[in-house]
Scaffold this active site. Sequence first.
Site, PDB file in Angstrom:
ATOM      1  N   ASP A   5       0.858  -1.192   0.000  1.00  0.00           N
ATOM      2  CA  ASP A   5       0.000   0.000   0.000  1.00  0.00           C
ATOM      3  C   ASP A   5       0.893   1.241   0.000  1.00  0.00           C
ATOM      4  O   ASP A   5       1.722   1.424   0.886  1.00  0.00           O
ATOM      5  CB  ASP A   5      -0.889  -0.035   1.250  1.00  0.00           C
ATOM      6  CG  ASP A   5      -2.045   0.952   1.153  1.00  0.00           C
ATOM      7  OD1 ASP A   5      -3.158   0.593   1.545  1.00  0.00           O
ATOM      8  OD2 ASP A   5      -1.822   2.080   0.686  1.00  0.00           O
ATOM      9  N   ASP A 103      -3.390   2.399  -5.635  1.00  0.00           N
ATOM     10  CA  ASP A 103      -2.251   2.441  -4.723  1.00  0.00           C
ATOM     11  C   ASP A 103      -2.110   1.181  -3.888  1.00  0.00           C
ATOM     12  O   ASP A 103      -1.492   1.206  -2.845  1.00  0.00           O
ATOM     13  CB  ASP A 103      -2.385   3.656  -3.802  1.00  0.00           C
ATOM     14  CG  ASP A 103      -3.631   3.585  -2.940  1.00  0.00           C
ATOM     15  OD1 ASP A 103      -4.538   2.774  -3.255  1.00  0.00           O
ATOM     16  OD2 ASP A 103      -3.713   4.328  -1.958  1.00  0.00           O
ATOM     17  N   GLU A 104      -2.687   0.078  -4.364  1.00  0.00           N
ATOM     18  CA  GLU A 104      -2.702  -1.130  -3.551  1.00  0.00           C
ATOM     19  C   GLU A 104      -2.620  -2.374  -4.386  1.00  0.00           C
ATOM     20  O   GLU A 104      -3.209  -2.425  -5.474  1.00  0.00           O
ATOM     21  CB  GLU A 104      -4.059  -1.216  -2.840  1.00  0.00           C
ATOM     22  CG  GLU A 104      -4.044  -0.877  -1.401  1.00  0.00           C
ATOM     23  CD  GLU A 104      -5.381  -1.226  -0.807  1.00  0.00           C
ATOM     24  OE1 GLU A 104      -5.590  -2.398  -0.510  1.00  0.00           O
ATOM     25  OE2 GLU A 104      -6.208  -0.321  -0.677  1.00  0.00           O
TER      26      GLU A 104
END
Length: 351
Positions: A5, A103-104
């Site tokens: 993350d 973002d992960e």
Amino acid sequence: MLHVDLDQFIAAVEVLRRPELAGRPVIVGGHGDPNERAVVSTASYEARALGVGSGMPLRIAARKVPEAVILPVDHEAYMEASDAVMATLRSQPGATVQVLGWDEAFVGVETEDPEAYARSLQAAVLARTRLHCSVGIGDTLVRAKNATDFGKPAGIFRLTKENWLDVMGERPTKELWGVGNRISARLAALGITTVSGLAAADPLSLVPEFGPKMGPWYAQLGRGDGTAVVDDTPWTARGHSRETTFQQDLTEASQVDDAVRQLTAQVLEDVAAEGRPVTGLTLKVRYAPFVTKTHAKKIPETSDPEIVLARALDLAAAIEPDRPVRLLGLRAEMAMPDDARKGHTPTRSGW
DNA sequence: TCTGGGGTCCTAGGACCC
DNA sequence: TCTGGGGTCCTAGGACCC
């Protein structure tokens, strides 16, 4: 497996191209205008420390932190950064990458030393993108995902069957991935407030309240159990939608009509890019101040924009006249290809 | 304080069929 | 006259995620 993350992703991307903002409270949302109806997409750690969080109305955030720098959302820039991050993850030795959002991602890998693997992964992402990330290590997707929070910022944390209850047991159920405000409140009404309480619950005892699927699923979440398979099959979208919040509520039927036509055109652009026919439409209406209604309709498969527009206008006929309209949304469902992935761990997009 | 935009999945209830 | 049991499909709405 690992869960990766990026730290304060959007704010970090903005600070990278404006180094003078480093260390200042940065808020990204809407068009960067605190007077418009919009919410915070991401706040930097400095802004979070002053009480600003994502989802908060921009107006409120600006009032809370008058000295904050407020920036408009720049999708392209984040997409570009995200692509670079994901490419870096995929280039790691033995990595299977399942993207969860901008973002992960989950990273599946066989390794004797997951911490060392995580460190080299962080270094690779930093070298390629100048962005910091936190890494969770776990023996299930759920544990890896929850572990990441304890690694923030820029750290690494491991959560397995062995330490799950030690670490998570006394925490509120809301901290679990898939349990929000509503579910945690309903669990509390059953006397279950902590993760260990949920872990101890008989899965069948939750069926009357949550149904045959979700009841046992929540009990499993409490134990941290679940799938351990990272699935990198490309995700196929089931539909596309667009919605608009009007800065001034619409009061004229002609305004509503125009808005529906515009939404339909936008949705059809996204659908056309996929080359799959439309099979259903859902119109979402928010009447001021905050009453939301949806109207859905299955339609015979079609790729004809005229027909889709006609069906969208059919749905729009259900909009109540004389009530100010604050938001309109249109979603088009598409025919699924036979080989598309379906399943229990959807890859979500967005941020 | 006044609430975005893009997604996914589950459930309840009604209609309809055999 | 009052009524079975099982199934599927559809709409509306709730909840969650980033």
